[in-house]
Enzyme design. Sequence first.
Site, PDB file in Angstrom:
ATOM      1  N   CYS A 421       0.838  -1.203   0.000  1.00 38.39           N
ATOM      2  CA  CYS A 421       0.000   0.000   0.000  1.00 38.39           C
ATOM      3  C   CYS A 421       0.872   1.251   0.000  1.00 38.39           C
ATOM      4  O   CYS A 421       1.729   1.413   0.870  1.00 38.39           O
ATOM      5  CB  CYS A 421      -0.927   0.003   1.219  1.00 38.39           C
ATOM      6  SG  CYS A 421      -1.950   1.487   1.345  1.00 38.39           S
ATOM      7  N   ARG A 549      -7.763  -2.189 -11.328  1.00 37.18           N
ATOM      8  CA  ARG A 549      -8.375  -1.017 -11.942  1.00 37.18           C
ATOM      9  C   ARG A 549      -9.224  -1.377 -13.156  1.00 37.18           C
ATOM     10  O   ARG A 549     -10.215  -0.709 -13.443  1.00 37.18           O
ATOM     11  CB  ARG A 549      -7.291  -0.010 -12.318  1.00 37.18           C
ATOM     12  CG  ARG A 549      -6.594   0.571 -11.103  1.00 37.18           C
ATOM     13  CD  ARG A 549      -5.535   1.572 -11.507  1.00 37.18           C
ATOM     14  NE  ARG A 549      -4.449   0.920 -12.219  1.00 37.18           N
ATOM     15  CZ  ARG A 549      -3.572   1.575 -12.987  1.00 37.18           C
ATOM     16  NH1 ARG A 549      -3.684   2.868 -13.155  1.00 37.18           N
ATOM     17  NH2 ARG A 549      -2.593   0.926 -13.567  1.00 37.18           N
TER      18      ARG A 549
END
Length: 683
Positions: A421, A549
């Site tokens: 992350c 995505r």
Amino acid sequence: MVEEPENLGDPPAQNVDTDTEQSLATAQELIAKCIAPVKKQYLCPLPVKSSIKEASNDAVLDAKPSSNSSLVTEKKSKRQAKRERKQEQKSVLHLCPVVAKSGSVSSCQYADKCRFSHDIEGFKSEKPVDLEGKCPFLEEEGPCPYGMACRFSGTHKAEANAETISTRRRESETNGLRKDVQKLLWKNKMKFPMADAQLKLLGLLLNSKKKDLADDEEEDLIVSDSSHVTDGNGCAEVDMTIRSGSCSEVVEKTVNIDDTSIPDELRPLKKARASINESQLSEANNGSSVQDKDPEEDGKPASTDSYISAETDKSLKTHVREKKLIDFSDKLYLAPLTTVGNLPFRRVCKVLGADVTCGEMAMCTNLLQGQASEWALLRRHSSENFFGVQICGAYPDTVSRAVELINQECSVDFIDINMGCPIDLVVNKGAGSALLTKPVRIKNVIQVASCTVDKPITVKVRTGYFEGRNRIEGLINDISNWGASAVTIHGRSRQQRYSKLPDWEYVYGCARKAPDALQVIGNGDVYSYVDWNKHKTECPKLNTLMIARGALVKPWIFTEIKEQRHWDITSAERLNILKDYVHFGLEHWGSDTKGVEATRHFLLEWLSYTYRYIPVGLLDVVPAQLNWRSPSYFGRDELESLMASDSAADWIRISEMLLGKVPAGFTFSPKHKSNSHDRAENG
């Protein structure tokens, strides 16, 4: 919190007008500049997005703030927000849930002391008009759990009455946090015998005051400034190899570290294996992390150290190679996506062909504090037959205890640890991609977690922390030896975020170096079945690919891959997908006003990505790439043009088609900054 949705970062916007270039350049020239080659007959001289925005302003005039920006709202202080919440509770619209379900004021056990309103007539007079459609709970046995508060109450069955109303959670959703466990977590009385035994065995059970200092001292010895210098292959010159053995073996020290430089607290326990026998291993697996008896019941506070000492000899887990196997090979894996990757979205992707789903990233510290909002990220729907949860933590103790708690309370097929992350809020706490600079801590986190539970442990990483200083290739064998069943490699560094194309050649190299026992999953800009086939063909050692995505922009990518075709989906079919999402959202968040607005909020977050989709029939070159920026264009119908708008006002307009008018004063600002074409700085 946390993996952050794989946000839409793109190359920086060009300095010339996109529409002018589109009309003059060839398709190949446009592609070279990352501009989508839309057919000329669909191009418009004036941005259609601006015209649509003007046309829809009247419909959402009340929904806009008075400031110059239609997206930004004034930030409220905590005191003001608390005061408004109290005022809202006193409102007649804030009807007591028990009264709303039963329709009787006498049904609430708190009577006048209840913090909610009991004014049924006042609620009916102020309640918003019912929405079009049917109650999402209409087909279930028994009446709607929201009673008269339901925004579809007009469709409720006549036979529904207070006596048959059930307050149970829908059986199709699992992994809820039990109240007794939550209270133990709140009071810090939860026991973690399996995790603490492993931490003590590996020499990682430190006092909280010494943990940070000892850990930093150890990492400073391993990761110095010189360790960032790389050779021609991008590997660190400093020998970063970390020896490892089975979970029950004594941890060996890292090379080039002087024995005298390690604090006493970090020294491994000697002769730890001598006190363990096989009969004790089976006894340990039957243990429970919830203490049946209050430790203070006898008048003496429970001591963690003494508790672990009594349990150490019977808390060791089986060897990591004896764990339950899990196979990701050729399965379509939907990535964990913060905010947008909620349960209703995962249900939509399951319908469209996803095989593996994973919950949103949850922070270990919040889970161990019993925060209901964080535990909601772990919920699982019955349709998710191959499901995992993703957690994020900075230290071995918090991660291992969270892993044990999840194993005890939740139904999951695997547990994924996020080590990639890039969000500053996470990295600044030492979690996420910050771990990529601390290989010793990576080892400790993976090893203690894999030894604590029998569930497969997987990890998600980036190529490295700094751009051009890749690290995972040198750790790929160790990650397997430490106990991980699979590793997902995102082909970008933390510093790179999403601003450039992923380095798939590096991902291929890591996969080829990985041992057979470790499954390798590639991640980065998979947007069509052509991308899928290309990566699988060029590197057969990749077990599968993670889709992030691409699924946000077009969730039907799973159907395209399975059917090996480019789906020229119509605007009506896309709207039906949104309708399914709304239906799933009302089932999950509720059909009352609060649930409707929660569904609207998350729908708008998703719409801030879906507008990026360019229909196949409008392109000169197929397939599209994820980093293409679209010029202003007309759709083949009005709805398709509306869905291509980058205006928040138009997203609100779409939500009103599905959920009715927005409340007065409603505003929306996308949570993630990289939802637009010209922003690539965040991830």
